[in-house]
Scaffold this motif. Structure first.
Motif, PDB file in Angstrom:
ATOM      1  N   ASP A 275      -1.864  -8.065  -7.590  1.00 34.08           N
ATOM      2  CA  ASP A 275      -3.181  -7.432  -7.541  1.00 34.08           C
ATOM      3  C   ASP A 275      -4.274  -8.455  -7.243  1.00 34.08           C
ATOM      4  O   ASP A 275      -5.181  -8.194  -6.447  1.00 34.08           O
TER       5      ASP A 275
ATOM      6  N   MET B  73     -14.367  -0.983   0.871  1.00 32.21           N
ATOM      7  CA  MET B  73     -14.374  -0.056  -0.264  1.00 32.21           C
ATOM      8  C   MET B  73     -13.287   1.017  -0.138  1.00 32.21           C
ATOM      9  O   MET B  73     -12.654   1.378  -1.134  1.00 32.21           O
ATOM     10  N   LEU B  74     -13.060   1.515   1.078  1.00 29.19           N
ATOM     11  CA  LEU B  74     -12.021   2.529   1.273  1.00 29.19           C
ATOM     12  C   LEU B  74     -10.625   1.959   1.028  1.00 29.19           C
ATOM     13  O   LEU B  74      -9.791   2.602   0.369  1.00 29.19           O
TER      14      LEU B  74
ATOM     15  N   TRP C  70      -9.913  -0.691  -0.821  1.00 32.14           N
ATOM     16  CA  TRP C  70      -9.846  -1.003  -2.250  1.00 32.14           C
ATOM     17  C   TRP C  70      -9.570   0.267  -3.063  1.00 32.14           C
ATOM     18  O   TRP C  70      -8.731   0.269  -3.958  1.00 32.14           O
ATOM     19  N   ALA C  71     -10.270   1.344  -2.741  1.00 25.49           N
ATOM     20  CA  ALA C  71     -10.074   2.601  -3.460  1.00 25.49           C
ATOM     21  C   ALA C  71      -8.669   3.158  -3.229  1.00 25.49           C
ATOM     22  O   ALA C  71      -8.045   3.684  -4.153  1.00 25.49           O
ATOM     23  N   GLU C  72      -8.162   3.040  -2.015  1.00 24.42           N
ATOM     24  CA  GLU C  72      -6.810   3.516  -1.732  1.00 24.42           C
ATOM     25  C   GLU C  72      -5.784   2.724  -2.531  1.00 24.42           C
ATOM     26  O   GLU C  72      -4.856   3.291  -3.098  1.00 24.42           O
TER      27      GLU C  72
ATOM     28  N   ALA D 212      -6.339   1.208  -5.309  1.00 25.71           N
ATOM     29  CA  ALA D 212      -6.557   1.420  -6.740  1.00 25.71           C
ATOM     30  C   ALA D 212      -6.068   2.785  -7.216  1.00 25.71           C
ATOM     31  O   ALA D 212      -5.326   2.874  -8.194  1.00 25.71           O
ATOM     32  N   VAL D 213      -6.478   3.845  -6.530  1.00 27.98           N
ATOM     33  CA  VAL D 213      -6.175   5.183  -7.024  1.00 27.98           C
ATOM     34  C   VAL D 213      -5.539   6.111  -6.003  1.00 27.98           C
ATOM     35  O   VAL D 213      -5.167   7.224  -6.346  1.00 27.98           O
TER      36      VAL D 213
ATOM     37  N   ILE E 258      -6.729   7.525  -2.752  1.00 27.22           N
ATOM     38  CA  ILE E 258      -7.556   8.651  -2.309  1.00 27.22           C
ATOM     39  C   ILE E 258      -6.999   9.332  -1.061  1.00 27.22           C
ATOM     40  O   ILE E 258      -7.294  10.482  -0.809  1.00 27.22           O
TER      41      ILE E 258
ATOM     42  N   ALA F 132      -0.717   3.581  -2.258  1.00 28.80           N
ATOM     43  CA  ALA F 132      -1.586   4.068  -3.320  1.00 28.80           C
ATOM     44  C   ALA F 132      -1.190   3.472  -4.665  1.00 28.80           C
ATOM     45  O   ALA F 132      -0.022   3.262  -4.948  1.00 28.80           O
TER      46      ALA F 132
ATOM     47  N   ASN G  37      -1.558   4.759  -7.721  1.00 28.03           N
ATOM     48  CA  ASN G  37      -1.333   5.630  -8.882  1.00 28.03           C
ATOM     49  C   ASN G  37       0.103   6.014  -9.061  1.00 28.03           C
ATOM     50  O   ASN G  37       1.014   5.859  -8.464  1.00 28.03           O
TER      51      ASN G  37
END
Length: 103
Positions: free
Chosen positions: A45, A85-86, A88-90, A92-93, A95, A101, A103
């Motif tokens: 990570d 940001m996109l 990073w968000a992908e 992380a969780v 999206i 991903a 999750n």
């Protein structure tokens, strides 16, 4: 005639600022891991975050060097930040639901 007292920021100083900024950003989850079990980052990570932040920082540096107009710099910089940001968000969780991903 007076000389301009402002010192221009060279590329080397900006690169150092990028590296120091990345180090401080990565310190946030590292310190949080010491105080709570809610933050569980692995070595991978930290490496992934460092690569994302460093590549985005270098892209922004390239934009500052190559793009001349302020409007174009702003637009190109915004595109880089939104992409960061996109991704990073992908990671992380998830999206978008890709195999990467988190999750």
């Amino acid at each position: 005639m007076k000389k301009n007292p402002t010192i221009p920021i060279t590329s080397n100083k900006r690169l150092l600022a990028i590296l120091v900024g990345i180090a401080f950003i990565l310190l946030v989850p590292l310190v949080a891991m010491q105080f709570t079990d809610e933050v569980k980052w692995t070595f991978f990570d930290f490496i992934a975050a460092a690569v994302l932040l460093f590549s985005s920082g270098l892209a922004l540096e390239l934009i500052l060097q190559k793009v001349k107009t302020t409007r174009s710099r702003f637009i190109a910089g915004a595109v880089v930040c939104i992409a960061l940001m996109l991704v990073w968000a992908e990671l992380a969780v998830g999206i978008f639901g890709t195999p990467f991903a988190g999750n």
